[in-house]
Design a protein around this motif. Structure first.
Motif, PDB file in Angstrom:
ATOM      1  N   GLU A  26       0.834  -1.210   0.000  1.00 16.78           N
ATOM      2  CA  GLU A  26       0.000   0.000   0.000  1.00 16.78           C
ATOM      3  C   GLU A  26       0.868   1.259   0.000  1.00 16.78           C
ATOM      4  N   ALA A  27       1.955   1.237   0.762  1.00 16.86           N
ATOM      5  CA  ALA A  27       2.861   2.391   0.805  1.00 16.86           C
ATOM      6  C   ALA A  27       3.495   2.620  -0.561  1.00 16.86           C
ATOM      7  N   MET A  28       3.872   1.552  -1.238  1.00 12.80           N
ATOM      8  CA  MET A  28       4.462   1.674  -2.578  1.00 12.80           C
ATOM      9  C   MET A  28       3.443   2.237  -3.567  1.00 12.80           C
ATOM     10  N   GLN A  29       2.202   1.807  -3.462  1.00 17.67           N
ATOM     11  CA  GLN A  29       1.157   2.328  -4.354  1.00 17.67           C
ATOM     12  C   GLN A  29       0.919   3.812  -4.086  1.00 17.67           C
ATOM     13  N   GLN A  30       0.908   4.205  -2.825  1.00 15.83           N
ATOM     14  CA  GLN A  30       0.731   5.618  -2.470  1.00 15.83           C
ATOM     15  C   GLN A  30       1.898   6.449  -2.990  1.00 15.83           C
ATOM     16  N   GLN A  31       3.090   5.914  -2.890  1.00 12.18           N
ATOM     17  CA  GLN A  31       4.283   6.625  -3.359  1.00 12.18           C
ATOM     18  C   GLN A  31       4.230   6.789  -4.880  1.00 12.18           C
ATOM     19  N   GLU A  32       3.806   5.766  -5.600  1.00 10.22           N
ATOM     20  CA  GLU A  32       3.700   5.855  -7.055  1.00 10.22           C
ATOM     21  C   GLU A  32       2.664   6.897  -7.459  1.00 10.22           C
ATOM     22  N   LYS A  33       1.537   6.938  -6.738  1.00  6.28           N
ATOM     23  CA  LYS A  33       0.498   7.936  -7.028  1.00  6.28           C
ATOM     24  C   LYS A  33       1.040   9.340  -6.789  1.00  6.28           C
ATOM     25  N   ALA A  34       1.718   9.516  -5.662  1.00 10.10           N
ATOM     26  CA  ALA A  34       2.253  10.835  -5.315  1.00 10.10           C
ATOM     27  C   ALA A  34       3.286  11.279  -6.341  1.00 10.10           C
ATOM     28  N   THR A  35       4.129  10.388  -6.799  1.00  9.29           N
ATOM     29  CA  THR A  35       5.140  10.716  -7.804  1.00  9.29           C
ATOM     30  C   THR A  35       4.485  11.110  -9.101  1.00  9.29           C
ATOM     31  N   TYR A  36       3.481  10.392  -9.513  1.00 11.38           N
ATOM     32  CA  TYR A  36       2.784  10.656 -10.750  1.00 11.38           C
ATOM     33  C   TYR A  36       2.093  12.030 -10.698  1.00 11.38           C
TER      34      TYR A  36
END
Length: 137
Positions: free
Chosen positions: A121-131
């Motif tokens: 979940e943290a990795m998915q949140q990080q990918e969203k934030a980066t995008y």
């Protein structure tokens, strides 16, 4: 309302009312065996008897002894060598459906799963934030 069932011990039909899984005749027979086992275990020298020893000295079967311990009719606190098989590994336990080893292992596996889920979940949140951070208005 009672339903008609077949007794697993003797094969006779009986009215099942939700209280017993066996017919009245077999229940009376089990009760006599329970009395015999309890009299055997009440003697001081027999309190630490193993299941194998109880089966050898009485008319009880291992299945009946496991059933009585599971239902609380024979207390492992009073008779320390009694128990019933763990649903996972078959080792004797005195409480719950799993032995202490299997319970600890299951808890460890659940913690590992929770940690992996949190990481994902943290990795998915990080990918969203980066995008979203890279987008220009």
């Amino acid at each position: 309302m009672a339903e008609l069932k077949t007794c697993p011990s003797c094969g006779q039909f009986f009215n099942y009312n939700g209280l017993r899984d066996i017919c009245g005749k077999c229940a009376m027979n089990e009760e006599k065996i329970y009395e015999e086992v309890y009299r055997f275990l009440r003697k001081r020298e027999n309190r630490a008897a193993t299941i194998e020893r109880i089966v050898e000295m009485t008319d009880a079967t291992e299945t009946l002894l496991h059933k009585w311990v599971r239902k609380g009719r024979l207390q492992p606190a009073m008779f320390p060598n009694l128990g019933y098989p763990c649903d996972n590994c078959g080792k004797l336990t005195a409480k719950g459906k799993l032995c202490d080893t299997c319970t600890t292992e299951l808890k460890k596996d659940l913690q590992t799963f929770d940690a992996a889920t949190e990481f994902r979940e943290a990795m998915q949140q990080q990918e969203k934030a980066t995008y979203l951070a890279g987008r220009k208005k």
